[in-house]
Enzyme design. Structure first.
Site: not given
Lengths: 379, 285, 379, 285
Positions: A101, A189
Site C-alpha cells: 500500500y 493512493e
C-alpha cells in the site's frame, strides 16, 4: 472531487508511474474487444465512485474475450451502493508476487502532506491500521522542501522492500507526489502497488480525490467530472452553488450556513424527527438560489414536511421569502412548511410569507418541534 | 484590553473595493471600528467612502499604521493577500475569504508563523468585541456587551448562539470565529488561552462541529485546570460519517472527529455540553 | 559560468520574456544579412564576457545593411579588455521611451534571492546605487514560497511604473525568476528593460551567470560554454579541475587550498614580489594534476621564479613531488624553484626532489623571501 | 566541556563507504574519536571496518544514539544528506562535501535552523579538539592540546596556522573550520560566542578571507567588550577585485568584503592582525 480509477491511473501514468495496459469500456462488446486486443487474462473492473465494489462482485477475472464479454455484461448491469455501473475498466491481469500500500494525503493536524505505506497492501488498509498499526509507516513531507529521496529510503527499509526495487519505488513515489501537487489532491493512493512475478512494480489500482477549492487551477480536471455519478438533485445543487447531501429521513431542511444546517438537523433528530437532507444555501443567497433549493428538496418524495431556517446576516430574510414564493408557484405547496426567519429584514420576510399558509417559529427549538409534529410526530 | 481587537485597532481591508469588502467596511465603520486603509491593486490613490485605498499593504501600513488586516479577496488571491499582510508586518490577519485550497494553506500558515503574524480564518466570520470593534462580518446588533467569551468554527451557527445569549440577557466579551477549514490559523485552544488571560471574560462558550481534532485538543487543555467555566455545543450529531457537509473541515476523518467523540471528550473535561444551541445560555447559569 | 548576452536573451525568451528580434553572427557578411532580414535600423553588439563594451565602442547602430556590415567588420576586429571579439549580436533597434533596471541575485547575508530594481536603468547601475541609493529598490524572495505577485506590485509602485505596464512587468519578473531558478543562476539581469515608443516592455540587454557548482543539473548549459573566451591556460586548468587565475606578476605559485594560495600570494607581495597567478591544485591532488599545474604556470613567459607550497593533509607530499618531476621532464627546468612541503609524507617528498636542484624552505616566510630573491629581488 | 565535540561525541559518518569517507573514518578512529555508525544507502547491514553501516540516518540513530553527523557524500547528494541528518534529530551536522549549489543551501539552512540543528560547513575541514575528538579532515598531529581557540574559513591555511602555533609551543582548545561558501551554517560570530563561554579557551585566532561580511560582523561583536584576546589573519590582500579565487565565498562583492576593509574593522575592534600566518603565535603573546 473523486476521480474514477481509470482516470486516476491515466494521470499516474502521465507522471511516470507504471500501470497495467488496459482501457475503459461502456459496453460489454467494447470490453470483449479490449480483452482481445490485450490478449491473455484480463480483469474487468466496475468504475463507480464508491468503495466496496470488490465485495459487491464488481471485479472479475476473465481468461478469454468471451468471458470478458460475459463478466462485463453482468457488471454493467449492477448497482453498487445504489450507484449504477456505467463503465468498466479492462486491464491485463498481473501475476502478483507482493501487494504493497502507498498513499499520500493531507494531515490536517500536522498541516503537511503525509505518505502512508504498508507492506500489507491489497486488503483493507484501514483494517490493517486498526489491527496492526505498527505495519503502517507514516512519513510527513515538508511542503516547502517537497519529497526527499532519503524519506523514500526510510519507507522502503521500514516496509522491508527488497533493495532491487528501491529505485523503482522512488520513481513511483516521486510520481505520486507530483500527482498530488499538480492536481491539488487531498488523496492520491496506489492500492495495491504490486511486485509482479516479472519483478516489476506496477500500480494495479489508483484513487485520486482532488480539492474542490483548487479546481480553478486545473480546468482539465473539471472536464473529468462524471455527472452520471451524481443524482439529478446533486447536479442541480452543484450548478446553483448549493451544498446538498441527500439523507434517508422525512423532514426537508433549507438552512444558510453549514454549521447551522448541521445544528438544525441535530435538533430535528433530538425532537424525534429524521432529516431528509443537508442543504446549505450559503451566505447572501438571493431569491433564485432559494427557489432552486426548494425545488431540489421538494423533488424528494420521502419528504413529508419542510423546515426553512434562516439567520439573516449577509443573507436578507426578505430575499429568502421571495425565493420561497417563486418556487412555490412552480412546484406547488403540497407539504406543511415551518419557516423561521431571524436577523436582517426579518419583518419584511415574515410579511411576504404571511399569506402563504406557513407555520412560523421564533426559536430553533420551537421550529424543530413544529416541523416534527407536521411530519407526523416523533417516531 | 479585550481579546485581539478593540476600539484602538486600526483595520486595513484587503479587497475593499469589492462588493463584500465595501459592504462590510461600511458596517464596521457604522459599528465604530477604525477602518484606516484599504488595499486594492491598481486602485491606489482612490477612496472607498472615507477610506484611502493603496496598491500594496506596505504602502498602506506606512501611510496609516494599520495593525490588523481583514481580507475579502476572492479565494484564488487569498493566499497572496495573507502573505502580503504578513510581509508588511501586520500582527493580526483576519481572512474572511472562503474556498482557499488546502495545499495553499499548508504554505501560508508556516510562513505567517515565521513572520509572527496571528491568523484568524480563512473561511471565518471574523471578530466581534461588542462595544469595542467589529472586524469581519458578524452582525453587530445580535450581541451585547458582556462577559461571555465565544469561540466558534461556523458562521450563522455562531450568530444563532450570540442571539440566544442576548435573548437570555447575557453579553459577549469577544466572539472569535476561527473558521472550519482543514488548515487554518488560530485554533480553539489558542482562543481558550486568550480568554483565560482576559479579565473581561468570565465564562466561555465553545461551538464546535464534526471533523478534525481541534475540539479534542481544547478538551484536553480544559481538563488541565482551565480557570473559567466552559459550555459547548457540537454540530453534526446527526451527520452520516464521511459525507461532505459544505465546510471542508466538516468531514469525519477515518472514524475520528465524530460529534460523539468530541462531546465525550468535552464532558470528561468538565464542560457542560448543550443538546442544541438555545440550551447554551441556561448552561452558563 | 558567464553566458553571452545572446545566450542569456535566448533563455529569457524561452521563459516568456519579450526580447528584440535578432541573431548572432560570426562574420560581417552574416551581420549584414541579418540586418537585411530584420529590416530597418539595427544595433550591432560585441559578444564578449567582460563589461564595458559600450565605452570601448563595441555597440553601434546601423541604419542600413551596408552600415551593419561596416560596423560588424570593425567590432569583430576589436579586442575588449584583451579579449578578442568573435561574435556580434544584430538586434532590431528599439525606439526607447524609458529605461529600467531589473535583476535577481543571491544575497549571501540574507541567504535569499534578492530582486533589485530601479527606474534609472541603462546607465551604470552601480553608479546609481552609490550616488542615489534611494533609487534602488530591493525585495527579497523567500526561497520556499517563490516570487509572489504582491512583491512585484510593490516594486512596480516603488519605481513609479505606470499601471498599464504592471501586468507585463509581472510576466517578465516571473520569467526572470524562473530563469534564475531553472538555471541555478547567481545573477539574472535585464539592463535596460525598456518601455518602447510602442508601449511594450522589452529586455534589451541580458546578463546571466550560473553557479558552477550546479552545472551538473543543467547539462544543456554546459554546452553553451564559450571556451574561445578562456585563455588556453584557463581551459587546461578547468579540464584538470584546477582553480587558476592569471595575474600580472613574475612569481608563479602552486598551492593546495584556496585560502593558503591567497595567503602565499599575500606573503610574496609582503616581501616585495608580485604573484603571476593564483593556482589551487585542490585537496588530494595526485601527480598528474600537479604536473598539469606546473605546465600551466611555466607556459607564462612573465614567470621568473616558482614557489610550490604544499601543506599535506589529504594531499601527500610525495605525490606532489612526483608530479613536479614528471612535469619537469616535459617542460624542462628553466627557472629557479622554491619548494616547501609540510605534512603527510613530507620526508619522502623532499627526498624525491633532493636531486632536482631546487631550493627548499621550511617556513612560509622563508619560502617567500627565497622566491622573491630568486626572481630578481624585491622591486 | 570543550567546544562542540569531545571524547563523548558519537559520530555518524554519511558516505562512510566512499574513498574519502573511509579514509577519514580510519583517521578519526585512530585519533580516538567515537565513530559509532555509518550511513550508505543500499549498504545497510554491512560494516566499514568496525563501524556498522545503515541505510538511513534514522536507523543509524535508533541503533547507535549517534549525536553528530559528518558528511562526505558527493556534492549532488549533500543537500539531501544534511536534511536527512536534521530530520533524524542530530543536533550537530558537519558537512565536508564541497561544491553544494548556493540555491540548495538557501533551502537547507533555514530547514536545519527550524530543526534546531547546528551546521558546520559545507565545504569545510570540520572540527578538531586536540586530546578530545577529531570530526572532519584536519590532520590530528599538527595541533597539540592547549588554550587557543581557532576559527577559520579555509582548509590548508588553517593547518598552516595550527602548525605554526604548535611550532611556537602553543596548543589549541578547539579548531572550527566553518568553510567559505556564500551560504553556510555556523559563522565566525557563532564560534566567537562559543569560545567566549568555553573555560578551556583563553585566546582566539580568527582566520578570514575576502568576500562576504562574516569577518566584519565578528569585528562588530568583538568591539562590544569581547572577553578574550583575539588575533587574526585575513587572506586575499593581494587578490584583484572580482576575480574568482576558487572558494565560491572568496568573491569581492560590489566593492565590499575586501581584505583591507576586514583588517580595518578587526583592528578597530582591538584585534591584533598578522601580516602573514606565521606571525600569529607572536601576536598571542
Amino acid at each position: 472531487m473523486k476521480l474514477h480509477e481509470y482516470q486516476a491511473k491515466t494521470i499516474f501514468a502521465e507522471h511516470g508511474i507504471a500501470i497495467p495496459r488496459g482501457r475503459v469500456a461502456d459496453t460489454k462488446e467494447q470490453a470483449r474487444d479490449i480483452a482481445k486486443e490485450l490478449g491473455g487474462r484480463v480483469v474487468v473492473k466496475a468504475q463507480v465512485l464508491v468503495g466496496g465494489r470488490g465485495k459487491a462482485g464488481g471485479v472479475k477475472v476473465a481468461d478469454t474475450p468471451a468471458a470478458a464479454l460475459k463478466h462485463a455484461g453482468e457488471i454493467l448491469g449492477m448497482q453498487i451502493k445504489d450507484l449504477p455501473v456505467r463503465k468498466v475498466l479492462v486491464d491485463e491481469a498481473a501475476a502478483i508476487k507482493t501487494e504493497i500500500y502507498f498513499g499520500i494525503t493531507n494531515d490536517r493536524s500536522a498541516r503537511k502532506p503525509v505518505m502512508i505505506a504498508s507492506a500489507s497492501g491489497g486488503i483493507d488498509i484501514e483494517e490493517v491500521a486498526a489491527q496492526t498499526p505498527e505495519k503502517i509507516i507514516r512519513e510527513h513531507v515538508d511542503p516547502f522542501l517537497g519529497l526527499r529521496d532519503y524519506q523514500l529510503r526510510h519507507i522502503a527499509s521500514m516496509i522491508d522492500l527488497p533493495r532491487e526495487h528501491w529505485a523503482a519505488f522512488a520513481k513511483i513515489a516521486h510520481g505520486l507526489y507530483n500527482v498530488y501537487k499538480n492536481t491539488d489532491a487531498t488523496l492520491a493512493e496506489i492500492n495495491p502497488l504490486v511486485i509482479t512475478e516479472a519483478n516489476q512494480l506496477v500500480a494495479l489500482d489508483g484513487k485520486l480525490v482532488v480539492d474542490d477549492n483548487a479546481l480553478y487551477k486545473h480546468p482539465e480536471l473539471e472536464t473529468l467530472r462524471d455527472s452520471d455519478e451524481e443524482t439529478p438533485a446533486e447536479t442541480e445543487a452543484r450548478i446553483h452553488g448549493l451544498s446538498y447531501v441527500a439523507l434517508d429521513g422525512e423532514i426537508g431542511c433549507m438552512v444558510n450556513g453549514a454549521g447551522l444546517a448541521m445544528a438544525t438537523m441535530d435538533i430535528i433528530q433530538l425532537y424525534g424527527g429524521r432529516p431528509a437532507n443537508f442543504l446549505d444555501v450559503g451566505g447572501g443567497a438571493g431569491a433564485e438560489k432559494v427557489a432552486a433549493a426548494l425545488r431540489i428538496i421538494l423533488r424528494d418524495s420521502k419528504v413529508k414536511a419542510l423546515l426553512i431556517n434562516i439567520f439573516g446576516g449577509i443573507t436578507r430574510c426578505d430575499e429568502v421569502a421571495r425565493g420561497v414564493l417563486t418556487a412555490l408557484e412552480t412546484v406547488g405547496a403540497r407539504l406543511p412548511m415551518v419557516v423561521r426567519l431571524v436577523g436582517t429584514n426579518e419583518e419584511e420576510g415574515r410579511k411576504l410569507l404571511a399569506d402563504a399558509h406557513m407555520l412560523t417559529a421564533t426559536s430553533l427549538a420551537d421550529a424543530a418541534q413544529k416541523v416534527v409534529a407536521a411530519a407526523g410526530g416523533a417516531r | 484590553m479585550s481579546v485581539l481587537v478593540d476600539q484602538h485597532t486600526r483595520v486595513m481591508v484587503q479587497g475593499i473595493t469589492g462588493r463584500e469588502g465595501l459592504f462590510h467596511t461600511r458596517q464596521m465603520i457604522a459599528y465604530g471600528t477604525q477602518v484606516v486603509a484599504g488595499v486594492t491593486p491598481g486602485k491606489g490613490g482612490e477612496w472607498a467612502d472615507s477610506v484611502p485605498v493603496f496598491d500594496t499593504c506596505k504602502l498602506a501600513v506606512e501611510a496609516t499604521a494599520a495593525n490588523c488586516a481583514l481580507i475579502f479577496v476572492p479565494a484564488r488571491f487569498a493566499a497572496d493577500a495573507m502573505l502580503e499582510a504578513a510581509d508588511a508586518g501586520l500582527p493580526l490577519i483576519v481572512c474572511i475569504s472562503e474556498g482557499v485550497p488546502v495545499q495553499d494553506m499548508m504554505l501560508v500558515r508556516p510562513y505567517l508563523d515565521k513572520c509572527g503574524a496571528r491568523l484568524i480564518g480563512p473561511n471565518c466570520p471574523g471578530l466581534l468585541t461588542p462595544g469595542g470593534a467589529k472586524v469581519g462580518i458578524i452582525p453587530g446588533h445580535i450581541a451585547s456587551v458582556g462577559t461571555v467569551g465565544v469561540v466558534a468554527r461556523s458562521g450563522t451557527l455562531t450568530y444563532e448562539v450570540l442571539h440566544a445569549l442576548k435573548q437570555a440577557g447575557l453579553g459577549t466579551s469577544t466572539c472569535v470565529g476561527i473558521g472550519g477549514d482543514p488548515v487554518n490559523g488560530t485554533s480553539f485552544l489558542d482562543v481558550l488561552k486568550l480568554f483565560e488571560d482576559d479579565p473581561l471574560t468570565e465564562k466561555v462558550v465553545l461551538i464546535g462541529e464534526i471533523g478534525g481534532r481541534d475540539e479534542e485538543d481544547a478538551a484536553a487543555y480544559i481538563a488541565n485546570n482551565y480557570g473559567k467555566p466552559v459550555a459547548a455545543f457540537i454540530a453534526g450529531q446527526s451527520a452520516p460519517a464521511g459525507k461532505r457537509m459544505g465546510h471542508a473541515g466538516a468531514i469525519v476523518e477515518g472514524g475520528a472527529g465524530t460529534a460523539s467523540e468530541k462531546i465525550a471528550a468535552l464532558k470528561a473535561a468538565g464542560v457542560r455540553v448543550a443538546r442544541h444551541p438555545e440550551e447554551l445560555p441556561a448552561l452558563l447559569a
